[in-house]
Design a protein around this motif. Structure first.
Motif, PDB file in Angstrom:
ATOM      1  N   LEU A  86       9.069   4.164   3.039  1.00  0.00           N
ATOM      2  CA  LEU A  86       8.182   3.697   1.983  1.00  0.00           C
ATOM      3  C   LEU A  86       8.018   4.868   0.994  1.00  0.00           C
ATOM      4  O   LEU A  86       8.044   4.986  -0.023  1.00  0.00           O
ATOM      5  N   ARG A  87       7.601   6.256   1.759  1.00  0.00           N
ATOM      6  CA  ARG A  87       7.312   7.278   1.121  1.00  0.00           C
ATOM      7  C   ARG A  87       8.438   7.833   0.305  1.00  0.00           C
ATOM      8  O   ARG A  87       8.463   8.104  -0.811  1.00  0.00           O
ATOM      9  N   SER A  88       9.829   7.709   0.718  1.00  0.00           N
ATOM     10  CA  SER A  88      10.954   8.245   0.084  1.00  0.00           C
ATOM     11  C   SER A  88      11.397   7.104  -0.941  1.00  0.00           C
ATOM     12  O   SER A  88      11.576   7.742  -1.924  1.00  0.00           O
ATOM     13  N   ILE A  89      10.994   5.923  -0.737  1.00  0.00           N
ATOM     14  CA  ILE A  89      11.393   5.044  -1.834  1.00  0.00           C
ATOM     15  C   ILE A  89      10.592   5.116  -3.028  1.00  0.00           C
ATOM     16  O   ILE A  89      11.053   5.032  -3.961  1.00  0.00           O
ATOM     17  N   SER A  90       9.362   5.299  -2.693  1.00  0.00           N
ATOM     18  CA  SER A  90       8.260   5.705  -3.965  1.00  0.00           C
ATOM     19  C   SER A  90       8.632   6.974  -4.562  1.00  0.00           C
ATOM     20  O   SER A  90       8.855   7.046  -5.794  1.00  0.00           O
ATOM     21  N   HIS A  91       8.991   7.944  -3.904  1.00  0.00           N
ATOM     22  CA  HIS A  91       9.364   9.304  -4.299  1.00  0.00           C
ATOM     23  C   HIS A  91      10.702   9.357  -5.123  1.00  0.00           C
ATOM     24  O   HIS A  91      10.792  10.129  -6.290  1.00  0.00           O
ATOM     25  N   ALA A  92      11.600   8.533  -4.851  1.00  0.00           N
ATOM     26  CA  ALA A  92      12.680   8.380  -5.655  1.00  0.00           C
ATOM     27  C   ALA A  92      12.630   7.595  -6.883  1.00  0.00           C
ATOM     28  O   ALA A  92      13.447   7.664  -7.583  1.00  0.00           O
ATOM     29  N   GLY A  93      11.380   7.002  -7.144  1.00  0.00           N
ATOM     30  CA  GLY A  93      11.146   6.292  -8.298  1.00  0.00           C
ATOM     31  C   GLY A  93      11.556   4.888  -8.223  1.00  0.00           C
ATOM     32  O   GLY A  93      11.732   4.084  -9.194  1.00  0.00           O
ATOM     33  N   CYS A  94      11.792   4.411  -7.101  1.00  0.00           N
ATOM     34  CA  CYS A  94      11.950   2.992  -6.797  1.00  0.00           C
ATOM     35  C   CYS A  94      10.697   2.334  -6.624  1.00  0.00           C
ATOM     36  O   CYS A  94       9.556   2.829  -6.771  1.00  0.00           O
ATOM     37  N   ASN A  95      10.725   0.938  -6.204  1.00  0.00           N
ATOM     38  CA  ASN A  95       9.449   0.273  -6.539  1.00  0.00           C
ATOM     39  C   ASN A  95       8.463  -0.150  -5.021  1.00  0.00           C
ATOM     40  O   ASN A  95       9.430  -0.612  -4.161  1.00  0.00           O
ATOM     41  N   VAL A  96       7.468   0.362  -5.021  1.00  0.00           N
ATOM     42  CA  VAL A  96       6.508  -0.085  -3.782  1.00  0.00           C
ATOM     43  C   VAL A  96       5.158  -0.999  -4.714  1.00  0.00           C
ATOM     44  O   VAL A  96       4.593  -0.131  -5.274  1.00  0.00           O
ATOM     45  N   SER A  97       5.275  -2.061  -4.551  1.00  0.00           N
ATOM     46  CA  SER A  97       4.287  -2.807  -5.404  1.00  0.00           C
ATOM     47  C   SER A  97       3.237  -3.165  -4.201  1.00  0.00           C
ATOM     48  O   SER A  97       3.500  -3.810  -3.123  1.00  0.00           O
ATOM     49  N   ALA A  98       1.822  -3.027  -4.494  1.00  0.00           N
ATOM     50  CA  ALA A  98       0.728  -3.236  -3.645  1.00  0.00           C
ATOM     51  C   ALA A  98      -0.311  -4.028  -4.301  1.00  0.00           C
ATOM     52  O   ALA A  98      -0.670  -3.669  -5.524  1.00  0.00           O
ATOM     53  N   ALA A  99      -0.784  -5.021  -3.589  1.00  0.00           N
ATOM     54  CA  ALA A  99      -1.810  -5.994  -4.162  1.00  0.00           C
ATOM     55  C   ALA A  99      -3.161  -5.608  -3.648  1.00  0.00           C
ATOM     56  O   ALA A  99      -3.131  -5.753  -2.145  1.00  0.00           O
ATOM     57  N   TYR A 100      -4.069  -5.541  -4.093  1.00  0.00           N
ATOM     58  CA  TYR A 100      -5.674  -5.156  -3.535  1.00  0.00           C
ATOM     59  C   TYR A 100      -6.679  -6.346  -4.113  1.00  0.00           C
ATOM     60  O   TYR A 100      -6.453  -6.829  -5.331  1.00  0.00           O
ATOM     61  N   ASP A 101      -7.334  -6.541  -3.308  1.00  0.00           N
ATOM     62  CA  ASP A 101      -7.861  -7.934  -3.531  1.00  0.00           C
ATOM     63  C   ASP A 101      -9.342  -7.261  -4.412  1.00  0.00           C
ATOM     64  O   ASP A 101      -9.502  -6.066  -4.262  1.00  0.00           O
ATOM     65  N   ARG A 102     -10.456  -7.857  -4.555  1.00  0.00           N
ATOM     66  CA  ARG A 102     -11.489  -7.653  -5.384  1.00  0.00           C
ATOM     67  C   ARG A 102     -12.384  -6.517  -4.732  1.00  0.00           C
ATOM     68  O   ARG A 102     -13.292  -5.587  -5.077  1.00  0.00           O
ATOM     69  N   ALA A 103     -12.316  -6.646  -3.362  1.00  0.00           N
ATOM     70  CA  ALA A 103     -13.112  -5.688  -2.463  1.00  0.00           C
ATOM     71  C   ALA A 103     -12.055  -4.470  -2.328  1.00  0.00           C
ATOM     72  O   ALA A 103     -12.517  -3.532  -1.431  1.00  0.00           O
ATOM     73  N   GLY A 104     -10.990  -4.039  -2.685  1.00  0.00           N
ATOM     74  CA  GLY A 104     -10.115  -3.020  -2.877  1.00  0.00           C
ATOM     75  C   GLY A 104      -9.285  -3.025  -1.374  1.00  0.00           C
ATOM     76  O   GLY A 104      -8.722  -2.198  -1.029  1.00  0.00           O
ATOM     77  N   ARG A 105      -9.281  -4.327  -0.713  1.00  0.00           N
ATOM     78  CA  ARG A 105      -8.350  -4.468   0.553  1.00  0.00           C
ATOM     79  C   ARG A 105      -7.060  -4.840   0.175  1.00  0.00           C
ATOM     80  O   ARG A 105      -6.966  -5.602  -0.611  1.00  0.00           O
ATOM     81  N   LEU A 106      -6.207  -4.080   0.499  1.00  0.00           N
ATOM     82  CA  LEU A 106      -4.741  -4.434   0.422  1.00  0.00           C
ATOM     83  C   LEU A 106      -4.212  -5.964   1.357  1.00  0.00           C
ATOM     84  O   LEU A 106      -4.643  -6.011   2.494  1.00  0.00           O
ATOM     85  N   CYS A 107      -3.751  -6.628   0.296  1.00  0.00           N
ATOM     86  CA  CYS A 107      -3.569  -7.894   0.775  1.00  0.00           C
ATOM     87  C   CYS A 107      -2.123  -8.606   0.555  1.00  0.00           C
ATOM     88  O   CYS A 107      -1.794  -9.466   0.979  1.00  0.00           O
ATOM     89  N   GLY A 108      -1.370  -7.635  -0.069  1.00  0.00           N
ATOM     90  CA  GLY A 108       0.156  -7.935  -0.063  1.00  0.00           C
ATOM     91  C   GLY A 108       1.141  -6.610  -0.630  1.00  0.00           C
ATOM     92  O   GLY A 108       0.429  -5.767  -1.094  1.00  0.00           O
ATOM     93  N   ALA A 109       2.334  -6.729  -0.418  1.00  0.00           N
ATOM     94  CA  ALA A 109       3.351  -5.598  -0.882  1.00  0.00           C
ATOM     95  C   ALA A 109       4.578  -6.249  -0.834  1.00  0.00           C
ATOM     96  O   ALA A 109       5.106  -7.066  -0.395  1.00  0.00           O
ATOM     97  N   ALA A 110       5.287  -5.449  -1.917  1.00  0.00           N
ATOM     98  CA  ALA A 110       6.641  -5.913  -2.154  1.00  0.00           C
ATOM     99  C   ALA A 110       7.312  -4.520  -2.147  1.00  0.00           C
ATOM    100  O   ALA A 110       6.873  -3.719  -2.809  1.00  0.00           O
ATOM    101  N   VAL A 111       8.564  -4.413  -1.775  1.00  0.00           N
ATOM    102  CA  VAL A 111       9.430  -3.103  -1.961  1.00  0.00           C
ATOM    103  C   VAL A 111      10.724  -3.641  -2.272  1.00  0.00           C
ATOM    104  O   VAL A 111      11.516  -4.223  -2.096  1.00  0.00           O
ATOM    105  N   GLY A 112      10.961  -2.736  -3.433  1.00  0.00           N
ATOM    106  CA  GLY A 112      12.474  -2.819  -4.137  1.00  0.00           C
ATOM    107  C   GLY A 112      12.998  -1.472  -4.343  1.00  0.00           C
ATOM    108  O   GLY A 112      12.445  -0.432  -4.676  1.00  0.00           O
ATOM    109  N   ILE A 113      14.431  -1.682  -4.390  1.00  0.00           N
ATOM    110  CA  ILE A 113      15.162  -0.370  -4.893  1.00  0.00           C
ATOM    111  C   ILE A 113      15.985  -0.778  -5.627  1.00  0.00           C
ATOM    112  O   ILE A 113      16.149  -2.003  -6.251  1.00  0.00           O
TER     113      ILE A 113
END
Length: 286
Positions: A61-88
């Motif tokens: 995940l760290r490498s994908i993000s660093h390479a400029g590809c996509n790690v999408s993260a969804a946070y609810d109103r309390a700031g809790r991570l509740c979803g993620a998607a990863v794309g290259i």
């Protein structure tokens, strides 16, 4: 119909913002090191650990993000991570390949997954990328409907045992057959879907008389109607794998036989009903 990708980048960004607001989340491109560790943990909570480790390990995940590809993260109103998607991005920058997408167990009906995919669509169009590809298990009718009906993707390829043996909690030692989804991000169908106006498909098997095959449960499983084909997936394959793996295997063979041969003959999987019927068409609705 394909539209001009330039103006649609703004439309996609607006649609992604609207989808996130409706789901009650904030979706971001995640780069923070510690939060990427949380993404790894979320994916483990959904798929579990296999003998190979996490579904997508933190270092990747760290490498994908660093390479400029996509790690999408969804946070609810309390700031809790509740979803993620990863794309290259595929070679030449012609498409985004979505590796994985999932939401926190118990939040599947809130629209978080839809918000994540719309964020990925906006991310891609902002970079001049007009299509997205991923694979999904054809037996999981809920996901199939999300991909082919709610998003507006189509599938023209059946990949038998794509990953080999799957040992995570969801796939439960089943063979890893996959449909390959192609999402044309600039089609009129995808634009309407991004606005919350999907091209719903309806099918009432009681009105059809031409049964071509029966399913493992001895109920009609394949019809010919309306110039195309309609085939049925089981209602809950994840539960079936846990309670009756033998029947789950029968469904795998049954649906494989229908989809593999139909797609090889030129049909496209273009939609799925709420009750799990695939629409197989000879024309692309996009």
């Amino acid at each position: 119909m394909t539209l001009d990708a330039g103006p649609l980048a703004s439309q996609a960004a607006e649609a992604a913002t609207a989808a996130a607001a409706k789901a009650g989340v904030l979706v971001v491109d995640e780069h923070d090191r510690e939060r990427l560790r949380d993404v790894e943990g979320l994916l483990i909570s959904i798929w579990g650990m296999s003998p190979h480790g996490a579904p997508v390990p933190y270092d990747l995940l760290r490498s994908i993000s660093h390479a400029g590809c996509n790690v999408s993260a969804a946070y609810d109103r309390a700031g809790r991570l509740c979803g993620a998607a990863v794309g290259i991005v595929t070679p030449g920058g012609t498409a985004t390949y979505s590796l994985i997408a999932g939401v926190l167990p118990g939040t599947g009906d809130r629209g978080v997954g839809f918000a994540l995919k719309q964020h990925q669509r906006a991310w891609s169009l902002a970079r001049g990328i007009e299509s997205m590809t991923w694979t999904f298990d054809p037996l999981v009718s809920r996901n199939a409907r999300f991909n082919l009906t709610k998003l507006g993707a189509v599938a023209s390829e059946y990949a038998r045992d794509f990953y080999g043996a799957m040992l995570d909690d969801i796939n439960a030692n089943d063979e890893s057959d996959r449909l390959v989804a192609h999402w044309p991000l600039v089609s009129e169908r995808s634009v309407q879907a991004s606005r919350g106006l999907p091209g719903e498909v309806e099918f009432d098997p009681r009105t059809r008389v031409k049964v071509l095959e029966y399913g493992p449960d001895q109920q009609p499983g394949l019809f010919q109607a309306d110039g195309g084909l309609w085939c049925r997936a089981p209602e809950d394959i994840v539960l079936m794998r846990a309670t009756d793996p033998g029947q789950a295997g029968q469904w795998r063979s049954h649906l494989r036989g229908i989809l593999e041969s139909s797609l090889a003959s030129g049909y496209l999987a273009t939609g799925v009903t709420r009750s799990g019927w695939y629409r197989l068409s000879l024309t692309d609705p996009s």
